[in-house]
Each structure stands twice: as structure tokens, then as C-alpha cells.
Design a protein around this motif. Sequence first.
Motif, PDB file in Angstrom:
ATOM      1  N   ALA A  44      39.290 107.621  40.300  1.00 51.13           N
ATOM      2  CA  ALA A  44      38.830 107.968  41.639  1.00 51.13           C
ATOM      3  C   ALA A  44      39.713 109.104  42.142  1.00 51.13           C
ATOM      4  N   SER A  45      39.151 109.950  42.994  1.00 49.53           N
ATOM      5  CA  SER A  45      39.930 111.085  43.486  1.00 49.53           C
ATOM      6  C   SER A  45      39.307 111.625  44.765  1.00 49.53           C
ATOM      7  N   GLY A  46      40.036 112.501  45.411  1.00 48.67           N
ATOM      8  CA  GLY A  46      39.541 113.124  46.630  1.00 48.67           C
ATOM      9  C   GLY A  46      40.612 113.977  47.277  1.00 48.67           C
ATOM     10  N   PRO A  47      40.270 114.658  48.345  1.00 52.21           N
ATOM     11  CA  PRO A  47      41.224 115.506  49.053  1.00 52.21           C
ATOM     12  C   PRO A  47      41.954 114.742  50.159  1.00 52.21           C
ATOM     13  N   PHE A  48      43.056 115.307  50.607  1.00 48.74           N
ATOM     14  CA  PHE A  48      43.691 114.821  51.827  1.00 48.74           C
ATOM     15  C   PHE A  48      44.091 116.023  52.664  1.00 48.74           C
ATOM     16  N   GLU A  49      44.272 115.785  53.958  1.00 46.16           N
ATOM     17  CA  GLU A  49      44.721 116.831  54.866  1.00 46.16           C
ATOM     18  C   GLU A  49      46.020 116.386  55.519  1.00 46.16           C
ATOM     19  N   GLU A  50      47.089 117.026  55.131  1.00 37.40           N
ATOM     20  CA  GLU A  50      48.416 116.796  55.704  1.00 37.40           C
ATOM     21  C   GLU A  50      49.314 117.924  55.213  1.00 37.40           C
ATOM     22  N   ALA A 109      43.103  99.155  33.531  1.00 35.73           N
ATOM     23  CA  ALA A 109      42.728  97.743  33.616  1.00 35.73           C
ATOM     24  C   ALA A 109      41.494  97.567  34.489  1.00 35.73           C
ATOM     25  N   LEU A 110      41.416  98.312  35.560  1.00 34.79           N
ATOM     26  CA  LEU A 110      40.233  98.266  36.421  1.00 34.79           C
ATOM     27  C   LEU A 110      39.008  98.765  35.673  1.00 34.79           C
ATOM     28  N   ALA A 111      39.170  99.837  34.917  1.00 29.67           N
ATOM     29  CA  ALA A 111      38.057 100.387  34.149  1.00 29.67           C
ATOM     30  C   ALA A 111      37.517  99.360  33.158  1.00 29.67           C
ATOM     31  N   VAL A 112      38.417  98.640  32.502  1.00 28.08           N
ATOM     32  CA  VAL A 112      37.998  97.621  31.528  1.00 28.08           C
ATOM     33  C   VAL A 112      37.266  96.488  32.240  1.00 28.08           C
ATOM     34  N   ASN A 113      37.772  96.061  33.384  1.00 25.92           N
ATOM     35  CA  ASN A 113      37.143  94.976  34.140  1.00 25.92           C
ATOM     36  C   ASN A 113      35.729  95.343  34.556  1.00 25.92           C
ATOM     37  N   LEU A 114      35.541  96.536  35.087  1.00 27.31           N
ATOM     38  CA  LEU A 114      34.222  96.953  35.555  1.00 27.31           C
ATOM     39  C   LEU A 114      33.250  97.149  34.401  1.00 27.31           C
ATOM     40  N   ALA A 115      33.769  97.580  33.247  1.00 25.75           N
ATOM     41  CA  ALA A 115      32.903  97.798  32.090  1.00 25.75           C
ATOM     42  C   ALA A 115      32.403  96.482  31.496  1.00 25.75           C
ATOM     43  N   ALA A 116      33.091  95.377  31.795  1.00 23.30           N
ATOM     44  CA  ALA A 116      32.734  94.085  31.211  1.00 23.30           C
ATOM     45  C   ALA A 116      31.620  93.378  31.976  1.00 23.30           C
ATOM     46  N   GLN A 117      31.166  93.943  33.084  1.00 29.85           N
ATOM     47  CA  GLN A 117      30.134  93.290  33.891  1.00 29.85           C
ATOM     48  C   GLN A 117      28.771  93.412  33.205  1.00 29.85           C
ATOM     49  N   ASN A 169      43.981  93.660  42.321  1.00 27.98           N
ATOM     50  CA  ASN A 169      45.438  93.563  42.482  1.00 27.98           C
ATOM     51  C   ASN A 169      46.216  94.171  41.319  1.00 27.98           C
ATOM     52  N   GLY A 170      45.503  94.883  40.454  1.00 30.30           N
ATOM     53  CA  GLY A 170      46.144  95.483  39.289  1.00 30.30           C
ATOM     54  C   GLY A 170      45.831  94.747  38.003  1.00 30.30           C
ATOM     55  N   ALA A 171      45.375  93.488  38.145  1.00 32.33           N
ATOM     56  CA  ALA A 171      45.039  92.694  36.969  1.00 32.33           C
ATOM     57  C   ALA A 171      43.706  91.975  37.121  1.00 32.33           C
ATOM     58  N   ALA A 172      43.331  91.658  38.368  1.00 38.68           N
ATOM     59  CA  ALA A 172      42.091  90.926  38.613  1.00 38.68           C
ATOM     60  C   ALA A 172      41.691  91.107  40.069  1.00 38.68           C
ATOM     61  N   PHE A 173      40.480  90.673  40.397  1.00 38.06           N
ATOM     62  CA  PHE A 173      40.028  90.668  41.787  1.00 38.06           C
ATOM     63  C   PHE A 173      40.415  89.336  42.418  1.00 38.06           C
ATOM     64  N   ASP A 174      41.078  89.401  43.563  1.00 40.09           N
ATOM     65  CA  ASP A 174      41.580  88.204  44.234  1.00 40.09           C
ATOM     66  C   ASP A 174      41.535  88.426  45.744  1.00 40.09           C
ATOM     67  N   ALA A 175      41.899  87.401  46.504  1.00 33.73           N
ATOM     68  CA  ALA A 175      41.918  87.506  47.954  1.00 33.73           C
ATOM     69  C   ALA A 175      42.855  88.627  48.396  1.00 33.73           C
ATOM     70  N   TRP A 207      44.410 113.668  45.831  1.00 34.99           N
ATOM     71  CA  TRP A 207      44.980 112.465  45.249  1.00 34.99           C
ATOM     72  C   TRP A 207      44.095 112.016  44.092  1.00 34.99           C
ATOM     73  N   SER A 208      44.634 111.164  43.232  1.00 32.72           N
ATOM     74  CA  SER A 208      43.839 110.618  42.138  1.00 32.72           C
ATOM     75  C   SER A 208      44.367 109.240  41.769  1.00 32.72           C
ATOM     76  N   LEU A 209      43.454 108.401  41.304  1.00 29.23           N
ATOM     77  CA  LEU A 209      43.802 107.052  40.866  1.00 29.23           C
ATOM     78  C   LEU A 209      43.203 106.823  39.495  1.00 29.23           C
ATOM     79  N   VAL A 210      44.045 106.524  38.531  1.00 30.71           N
ATOM     80  CA  VAL A 210      43.604 106.151  37.186  1.00 30.71           C
ATOM     81  C   VAL A 210      44.129 104.750  36.921  1.00 30.71           C
ATOM     82  N   ASP A 211      43.233 103.811  36.651  1.00 33.74           N
ATOM     83  CA  ASP A 211      43.613 102.415  36.436  1.00 33.74           C
ATOM     84  C   ASP A 211      42.816 101.892  35.252  1.00 33.74           C
TER      85      ASP A 211
END
Length: 373
Positions: free
Chosen positions: A120-126, A180-188, A151-157, A174-178
Motif C-alpha cells: 500500500a502507498s500514497g502521498p503525505f503533506e508535511e 505476512a498480510l499478503a499471504v493471509n489475504l491470498a489464502a481467502q 496485528n502483524g500476524a493475524a486479524f484480531d480485536a 509513504w509505503s507499506l510492505v507486509d
Amino acid sequence: SPATQDKSALARVELSISDGGGNYYQGSQAGGFSPGELWRPTELAGAVDGIVNWQYPGATGDQIPLWQHGVQFTVRTRAVDRTGNIEIPQSFAFRYDAEIPTTTVSAPFNAQYIIAFSSASGPFEEPAPPSESGMSVVAVAVKDPLGNFWNGAAFDAYNAGVSWRPAAIHSSSWSLVDNALAVNLAAQSVPKTYTLYMRGVDGAGNENRSTALAPVTGASPFQVDSSSPVSKATAPADGGFIRGVVTPIAGTADDQSLNPTPGAGMNEVRLKAVRIDSVNDRRYWNGNDWTATVDQGFNLPTTLVGGAQSIVEVKSQGASLPESAFPNGYRYELTARGVDLLGNTEGGVTTVSFIVDKSTPTTTVLRPGAASL
């Protein structure tokens, strides 16, 4: 801040505040800043013959200035003892930053369908120093359809300490590369909707979102769809005998349209046609004739009727599969394969088989013979 005096004891600590334009604070918000350095008294705490702490404005009667966003202020301080000795002024400068940063998601864009999550990625203004304080923290919270957060390993409260995932900060994005998240979403096994929330904090501590409660507003949803569509031919019927017209070949196709998060939608359905004679010789329709002995793949386009995210009606096209393609006396196999708008391609295809029989049966009378009448 501490001040010391080892001999005649400390009398006072004074400061001046300038706005960088040659103007100095007059001690009240109404008075503001005017030309000419003006030393203002501070409040002292502690023994004047030892280490003394001072603060401004404290109980001096002065007011804190109305700081202006983006302005660099300089504070000069000096200590004066009871003999009248005056310290060489000490100074420090700071730029006042009162505006919160903005953070935006551009990928995946709002309501975008994707096959797989990679980042995920996008701009910021600051603005960075010296204009403003610069971006200090960018964090991303990812919510699943059940309202739980990654939470970095699973979906939780929701948990403020782990539900906000740190993103990399670049010059203006900014950018976010995760992984573990990619693997979780691909397993659906079915399409699902996920939601991104942004949080930004600048170097002055201004934040555009609190972490006290789970985020609700400012959502940026996206859909993950790695599921294949399903298509099938319904006419002619499987195992049937056809004595009338064969075309158009008809059927249906669906890309999880009844799922809470429907699939991206149907893009196309293509057909494969095979003719089989009495000695089991297989020939493939190449769009013009049955001369092909090699599988032509799904080479025959169809027309889809209906919305992409509904159960669509499929019809063969006369230009590529005319009625003349089905002469009498053969068995035919038709296989459909669907592709959705993301390129997910149907794997478990189904085949219908039918026989075209337009010949009139004949009968012969053997007994009694004509001579016996």
C-alpha cells in the motif's frame, strides 16, 4: 531551565522572544510583537544562591505569545546577579508548527479490486524542515470484513499498540510492505473487502488521528479477488439429441455475484467446439471449418448479456460459430471458460456433449410379402 550563581546570588532571569522579522514580544497577546528587543521577567524556583529553575510566563503576569504557524522564533535568555553582572545571552531558535499532516492512500485506490495484495502507498503533506517540522510517523491500520485489525500476524480485536503498522516514510510519500498480510489475504477462498486507515504524526507532535479508539472515519476500502468465475453451457442440453437448430449455444456465467463481496465481474466467456465421428476421430472448429486436428483452445468468443457483477447470459456468436458448423450425424462437445475483469481464469471447466440427428428413420415391411396378397 536551571540557572546558577555562585557569588552574590541570582537576582533574575530574563528572556526576549523575536519573530525573525526584528520584532520582539511585548509580554501580552494584545501587545504582540514590536521592534526593539524587550527583556521579559521569568518566574524563578529554588534557592537564589544555588541552582534555580525558571519558567515563562509563570506567575509574572505575562502571557504566552500567540505563536504563528511556520514562523521561526528565537528565544534569548540571560541571568542577572544582585551585583548587576549580566550573563552573555544564550539563544535557541525553533519554528512553530501548528498544522496537522495529511496522509492519503493512492494504492490500492478507493474501492479497487485487486488479485493479490503486495503493498500500500500514497502521498503525505508535511513540509520538511526548515519550512515545518517534517513527517515523523506514518502508520496504517488494516481492517477485515469482521471488524478485526491486522496485528502483524493475524486479524484480531483492535489494539492501539499493534493495530497501527509502521510504514516507510519517503520524501513526500509513504509505503507499506507486509509479506505476512499478503499471504493471509491470498489464502481467502472468496472475494473479501478490506479497509485501510491512515495516521500521520509530524515532528512537532501534531497528529491527524488519535489511537485511543479503533478508527471509523477516513476509510479507504479495497477488494481482494483471486477467485475464478464459473460458466456453463445450458443449451443444447448435455447428452441430448438435436434434430432442430443448434445455435446459438447458450449458457450462464457468474463471478461470485451472490457473495457479500461480489467478484470483480465477468469479462468474457469463450467456447471450444469439438466434432467426433463414428470412428471417434476428433476435429476442432477453427472458426471456419473442422479441418483442425489439434486442439484450438478456447478460440470462440461469445456475447454476454447482463451486468458484469450479476449472473450473465452467454450466447455464441454466429460469425464464429454458425448453424452450418453442426452438420447431421456427428457428436459434438462444447466447453465454456470464463475470465473475470481481473484476469482470474476458470480452471474447472465443464463440457456438454450432444448428437445432431436430423435424418428421418425408414421402415420396411417384410411380411406378408407382396406375392401372397
